[in-house]
Scaffold this active site. Structure first.
Site, PDB file in Angstrom:
ATOM      1  N   LYS A 186     -30.336 -16.746 -10.515  1.00  0.00           N
ATOM      2  CA  LYS A 186     -29.626 -16.751  -9.239  1.00  0.00           C
ATOM      3  C   LYS A 186     -29.987 -18.472  -8.888  1.00  0.00           C
ATOM      4  O   LYS A 186     -30.885 -18.926  -9.393  1.00  0.00           O
ATOM      5  CB  LYS A 186     -30.915 -16.135  -8.368  1.00  0.00           C
ATOM      6  CG  LYS A 186     -30.606 -16.086  -6.867  1.00  0.00           C
ATOM      7  CD  LYS A 186     -31.389 -15.023  -6.004  1.00  0.00           C
ATOM      8  CE  LYS A 186     -30.886 -14.875  -4.589  1.00  0.00           C
ATOM      9  NZ  LYS A 186     -31.868 -13.745  -3.863  1.00  0.00           N
ATOM     10  N   SER A 191     -29.357 -10.271  -1.322  1.00  0.00           N
ATOM     11  CA  SER A 191     -28.890 -11.475  -1.462  1.00  0.00           C
ATOM     12  C   SER A 191     -28.572 -11.952  -3.166  1.00  0.00           C
ATOM     13  O   SER A 191     -27.747 -12.596  -3.422  1.00  0.00           O
ATOM     14  CB  SER A 191     -29.601 -12.540  -1.104  1.00  0.00           C
ATOM     15  OG  SER A 191     -30.867 -12.871  -1.466  1.00  0.00           O
ATOM     16  N   SER A 232     -33.708  -8.382  -1.456  1.00  0.00           N
ATOM     17  CA  SER A 232     -32.829  -8.803  -2.137  1.00  0.00           C
ATOM     18  C   SER A 232     -32.644  -8.661  -3.801  1.00  0.00           C
ATOM     19  O   SER A 232     -31.777  -9.432  -4.382  1.00  0.00           O
ATOM     20  CB  SER A 232     -32.814 -10.306  -1.867  1.00  0.00           C
ATOM     21  OG  SER A 232     -31.937 -10.803  -0.721  1.00  0.00           O
TER      22      SER A 232
HETATM   23  N1  GLN Z   1     -31.175  -8.600   3.682  1.00  0.00           N
HETATM   24  C1  GLN Z   1     -32.451  -9.474   3.990  1.00  0.00           C
HETATM   25  C2  GLN Z   1     -32.382 -10.613   4.803  1.00  0.00           C
HETATM   26  O1  GLN Z   1     -31.547 -10.863   5.061  1.00  0.00           O
HETATM   27  C3  GLN Z   1     -33.673  -9.660   2.950  1.00  0.00           C
HETATM   28  C4  GLN Z   1     -33.128 -11.008   1.881  1.00  0.00           C
HETATM   29  C5  GLN Z   1     -33.666 -11.206   0.931  1.00  0.00           C
HETATM   30  O2  GLN Z   1     -34.572 -10.483   0.401  1.00  0.00           O
HETATM   31  N2  GLN Z   1     -33.656 -12.338   0.346  1.00  0.00           N
HETATM   32  O3  GLN Z   1     -33.146 -11.337   5.513  1.00  0.00           O
END
Ligand code: GLN
Length: 486
Positions: free
Chosen positions: A76, A151, A175
């Site tokens: 990532k 994400s 995410s």
């Molecule tokens: N979808 C969640 C957010 O937008 C979690 C994102 C994540 O785990 N990085 O904050």
């Protein structure tokens, strides 16, 4: 080779059936064929990858190989990687070439793994769909009109499309697990503190945790063996003896108490997802597990609490940057911080700006008690729910996400709908517990469904045990998206 497990790849390399250079080339070729359509990678650098592969081949020839030596891994683009552009999905860092490696990257390098490229993601990991990336949305390999989740959607799409045999992700509110579910792959968020966050660009430091993404639980165990471990450069890194996360894979499930939280089967859950989860629970019972009803009464407050705490921490990070974590690397820290501020005028994307606004508001004088302090109290209640539940069961199982993948653009204009994607995953982040998602069937439009497994602190080996036994009895994790076959 594209469908092989990491153990199989490792054996093929040891037996000289294939070299690391050939294996790396195979995945690079597939990536160059598919990335135009899927946008899973932000950066690919074949020359760099192949140089690492050649070094791995020498190491294998010398008889000095470890389990992941010569195996390509996609990272990532949130993990700073020496000599590689590291963007975090943001225009802000579009020309940032890191002068040092994140702890996780160092670990994979030391194991002899090959960096296959940097995967696409929501900007600064804020999102549930991988649509907020400055580099364009990632497409779901199961249907290019759909999001892969986010994400870490670039990493999960890369695994689903067999562009990489292994990948890394990060999970602040879901995410790793939510995109694993929506992309039909396996992903694990470790216990908070198990994997060092050094060089992992911060979103919300009390929630962020890096973890592996792959096709199976067995592969995840192998990857976690490399990623986990104490690092004094992260003040929240946990100092404990190294474990072999494969050690319980073959344990029978007889007698395992599987807790099923009734709160996770309520109104927002799509019927087709509920059906797949029920079938998975029936399968686990067939394997000898005992189903125990449990309650997580405060979990309904997890989304509002998270959307106070995470933006509060994010806005602090983005304005002050995380000096503690980079303290040992003062110069590099300044370089990175400088990059933020020099390019700041060009602006963050809309979602990042929204988070900064929320975060600044809830931390401001006069609102702090009403929002931030209250959210922290809810966080404690949610953690307490799990303490009570784990007196009755060994692992908690339910849906990872309320629906299968949605269409690109469908939720982009409605942040609340987007935030509700993480309703089942956020509680584990707030409590710091390990959790994972594995494929368990298909729903609407033949899109994958994910089974969520939450464990008590440091029970990764037991979660992987359940997941592996389930995967030995089923073949959901081996299904491949059909449409993208070259
Ligand atoms: N979808 C969640 C957010 O937008 C979690 C994102 C994540 O785990 N990085 O904050």
């Amino acid at each position: 080779m594209l469908n092989a497990s990491l153990n199989e790849l490792s054996a093929a390399l040891a037996q000289k059936k294939i070299s690391s250079a050939e294996l790396t080339q195979l995945f690079l070729d597939r990536t160059s064929r598919l990335n135009g359509a899927l946008n899973a990678f932000i950066t690919v650098d074949a020359e760099k990858s192949l140089a690492q592969a050649l070094a791995a081949d020498e190491r294998i020839a010398k008889g000095d190989a470890k389990p992941l030596t010569g195996i390509p891994v996609a990272h990532k683009d949130i993990f700073v990687t020496k000599g590689w552009r590291t963007t975090c999905g943001s225009k802000m860092l579009s020309n940032f070439v890191s002068p040092y490696d994140a702890h996780v990257i160092e670990r994979f390098n030391a194991a002899g793994a090959v960096i296959l490229g940097k995967t696409n993601m929501d900007e600064f990991a804020m999102g549930s769909s991988s649509e907020t990336s400055f580099y364009g949305p990632v497409k779901n390999p199961w249907g290019p009109a759909y999001v892969p989740g986010g994400s870490s959607g670039g990493s999960t799409a890369a695994i689903a499309a067999r562009m990489a045999p292994a990948a890394t992700g990060t999970d602040t509110g879901g995410s790793i697990r939510q995109p694993a579910a929506l992309s039909g792959v396996s992903g694990l968020k470790p216990t908070y503190g198990l994997v060092s966050r050094y060089g992992m660009i911060a979103f919300a430091s009390s929630l962020d945790q890096g973890g592996p993404i792959a096709k199976s639980a067995e592969d995840l165990a192998l990857l976690l063996n490399v990623m986990a471990g104490f690092d004094e450069r992260d003040s929240t890194s946990v100092e404990r003896a190294a474990e072999d996360y494969r050690r319980e894979l073959d344990r029978p499930l007889a007698g395992l108490r599987v807790g099923v939280p009734k709160e996770h089967f309520g109104g927002g859950l799509a019927a087709e997802v509920g059906k797949a989860i029920e079938a998975a629970l029936a399968q686990l019972e067939k394997l000898g597990a005992k189903r125990v009803p449990v309650n997580l009464p405060s979990s309904g407050l997890s989304v509002p609490a998270y959307y106070v705490i995470a933006p509060a921490e994010a806005s602090s990070n983005l304005s002050r940057f995380d000096g503690v974590r980079y303290g040992h690397r003062a110069k590099e820290y300044r370089d990175l911080a400088d990059m933020y501020f020099r390019t700041r005028a060009e602006g963050f994307g809309a979602e990042v700006r929204r988070r900064i606004l929320i975060g600044t508001y809830v931390l401001s004088h006069g609102y702090y008690d009403a929002y931030y302090l209250k959210a922290q109290k809810i966080r404690r209640l949610i953690a307490d729910d799990f303490v009570a539940a784990f007196k009755q069961c060994d692992l908690i199982v339910g849906p990872t996400a309320p629906t299968v993948a949605f269409k690109i653009g469908a939720k982009a204009a409605d942040p609340v709908q987007m935030y509700l994607n993480d309703i089942y995953t956020i509680p584990a982040n707030l409590a710091g517990l390990p959790a994972m998602s594995i494929p368990c069937g298909f729903g609407k439009d033949d899109l994958p469904v994910g089974l969520h497994i939450v464990g008590n602190y440091f029970s990764e080996a037991r979660m992987l045990n359940l997941a592996h036994q389930y995967q030995k009895a089923t073949d959901w994790h081996q299904r491949e998206p059909g449409g993208i076959r070259p």
